[in-house]
Scaffold this motif. Structure first.
Motif, PDB file in Angstrom:
ATOM      1  N   ALA A   1       1.177  -1.174   0.047  1.00 35.37           N
ATOM      2  CA  ALA A   1      -0.052   0.172  -0.144  1.00 35.37           C
ATOM      3  C   ALA A   1       1.037   1.281  -0.095  1.00 35.37           C
ATOM      4  CB  ALA A   1      -0.907  -0.137   1.268  1.00 35.37           C
ATOM      5  N   ALA A   2       1.121   1.834  -1.239  1.00 36.43           N
ATOM      6  CA  ALA A   2       2.005   2.753  -1.261  1.00 36.43           C
ATOM      7  C   ALA A   2       1.291   4.190  -1.859  1.00 36.43           C
ATOM      8  CB  ALA A   2       3.127   2.675  -2.306  1.00 36.43           C
ATOM      9  N   GLY A   3       1.830   5.417  -1.437  1.00 34.91           N
ATOM     10  CA  GLY A   3       1.223   6.710  -1.760  1.00 34.91           C
ATOM     11  C   GLY A   3      -0.291   6.628  -1.342  1.00 34.91           C
ATOM     12  N   GLY A   4      -1.213   6.989  -2.606  1.00 39.48           N
ATOM     13  CA  GLY A   4      -2.484   7.071  -2.407  1.00 39.48           C
ATOM     14  C   GLY A   4      -3.046   5.632  -1.898  1.00 39.48           C
ATOM     15  N   GLY A   5      -2.375   4.442  -2.173  1.00 37.92           N
ATOM     16  CA  GLY A   5      -2.878   3.073  -1.704  1.00 37.92           C
ATOM     17  C   GLY A   5      -2.801   3.177  -0.171  1.00 37.92           C
ATOM     18  N   MET A   6      -1.788   3.560   0.422  1.00 44.59           N
ATOM     19  CA  MET A   6      -1.800   3.795   1.946  1.00 44.59           C
ATOM     20  C   MET A   6      -2.654   4.812   2.258  1.00 44.59           C
ATOM     21  SD  MET A   6       1.513   4.708   4.414  1.00 44.59           S
ATOM     22  CE  MET A   6       1.321   5.019   6.144  1.00 44.59           C
ATOM     23  N   SER A   7      -2.890   5.933   1.683  1.00 43.29           N
ATOM     24  CA  SER A   7      -3.916   7.028   2.255  1.00 43.29           C
ATOM     25  C   SER A   7      -4.952   6.280   2.168  1.00 43.29           C
ATOM     26  CB  SER A   7      -3.643   8.130   1.143  1.00 43.29           C
ATOM     27  OG  SER A   7      -2.663   8.762   1.408  1.00 43.29           O
ATOM     28  N   LEU A   8      -5.549   5.206   1.176  1.00 43.45           N
ATOM     29  CA  LEU A   8      -6.806   4.974   1.195  1.00 43.45           C
ATOM     30  C   LEU A   8      -7.054   3.927   2.241  1.00 43.45           C
ATOM     31  CD1 LEU A   8      -9.456   4.673  -0.327  1.00 43.45           C
ATOM     32  CD2 LEU A   8      -8.510   2.717  -1.900  1.00 43.45           C
ATOM     33  N   ALA A   9      -6.015   3.029   2.478  1.00 37.54           N
ATOM     34  CA  ALA A   9      -5.849   1.984   3.567  1.00 37.54           C
ATOM     35  C   ALA A   9      -6.313   2.739   4.700  1.00 37.54           C
ATOM     36  CB  ALA A   9      -4.618   1.137   3.598  1.00 37.54           C
ATOM     37  N   LEU A  10      -5.536   3.941   5.241  1.00 42.77           N
ATOM     38  CA  LEU A  10      -5.751   4.613   6.514  1.00 42.77           C
ATOM     39  C   LEU A  10      -7.557   4.736   6.588  1.00 42.77           C
ATOM     40  CD1 LEU A  10      -2.804   7.414   6.168  1.00 42.77           C
ATOM     41  CD2 LEU A  10      -2.983   5.114   7.465  1.00 42.77           C
TER      42      LEU A  10
END
Length: 262
Positions: free
Chosen positions: A110-119
């Motif tokens: 989960a990187a960048g926007g992927g990490m943001s979405l996971a949060l």
């Protein structure tokens, strides 16, 4: 309903939402975020949806923004990013204010926007192989996708700033220790565990869950007396609802409640 970049299916009150660009690391382009926005609106407005299970297709949860797509936008990149973030941010706002709880199953990077979405998930469950990195500044960019709101609240201001500046990679175990995810499970058990949690939500008091979500978000901007007034109004409304009456009655009668989500 199903779209090429987002798979969406509702079964027995549970909406299964899958980021579906596995050949592009489930990266976000304009069509992707538009589709995601439409799906989240449907999850919010559909009486059939009582919980949401969000994951990624393939080996990654999401690499975030599609940098190749940004490059192709050329001189229009600023306008394209403004449109993309508007759709993405509206979708995230809907996710966090709708009644249905959102369970995020992080199945890989989960990187960048992927990490943001996971949060943004109400409950986040990660596979042991999952990894998390903000990644934005590595591409000369700044964070989006609500991460500058959620991350400091989850991990604290100083650690959030360090993660955003350095792009330090976190293992699933480190992410759980930091408060970014709720549980870490073996890869082979991820979807079973995530669906079990989402299914429990889908059978629960949907309106009460929505009240919890909104009260928690609003608590950061309200004073004590204002927040308690909102609590008072919310619990009174829930007590008068069909699910509230069922829950209280079941407790008094020492039986398992049957919630309808009304």
């Amino acid at each position: 309903m199903s779209e090429d970049t987002i798979l969406y299916e509702v079964r027995d009150g549970l909406a299964h939402v899958t980021l579906n660009r596995p050949d592009a690391a489930n990266a976000f382009d304009l069509d992707f975020v538009r589709a995601f926005h439409r799906v989240m609106i449907d999850c919010d407005k559909s009486r059939a949806v009582r919980a949401v299970l969000l994951t990624g297709a393939g080996k990654m949860f999401s690499a975030g923004g599609d940098l190749k797509f940004f490059l192709q936008a050329g001189d229009r990149v600023a306008s394209v990013l403004a449109e993309m973030t508007t759709s993405l941010h509206t979708a995230i706002a809907v996710m966090n204010r709708m009644n249905a709880p959102v369970v995020v199953a992080v199945n890989g990077m989960a990187a960048g926007g992927g990490m943001s979405l996971a949060l943004t998930g109400d409950v986040v469950i990660a596979a042991e192989s999952a990894r998390f990195t903000m990644a934005y500044t590595a591409g000369g960019l700044s964070p989006d996708g609500s991460s500058t709101w959620f991350l400091p609240r989850l991990v604290g201001f100083r650690r959030a700033k360090e993660l955003a500046l350095t792009n330090r990679m976190l293992s699933a175990a480190e992410a759980m220790e930091a408060g970014i995810v709720d549980r870490v499970v073996p890869d082979s058990k991820l979807m079973a565990e995530a669906e079990k949690q989402a299914r429990a939500f889908a059978e629960g008091p949907t309106g009460a869950y929505g009240a919890v979500k909104r009260l928690m978000i609003e608590s950061f901007q309200n004073g004590l007396e204002t927040q308690m007034e909102l609590e008072s109004r919310a619990i009174a409304a829930r007590a008068a609802s069909a699910d509230g009456r069922e829950g209280v009655g079941a407790f008094a009668e020492k039986r398992k409640p049957t919630f309808t989500g009304e």
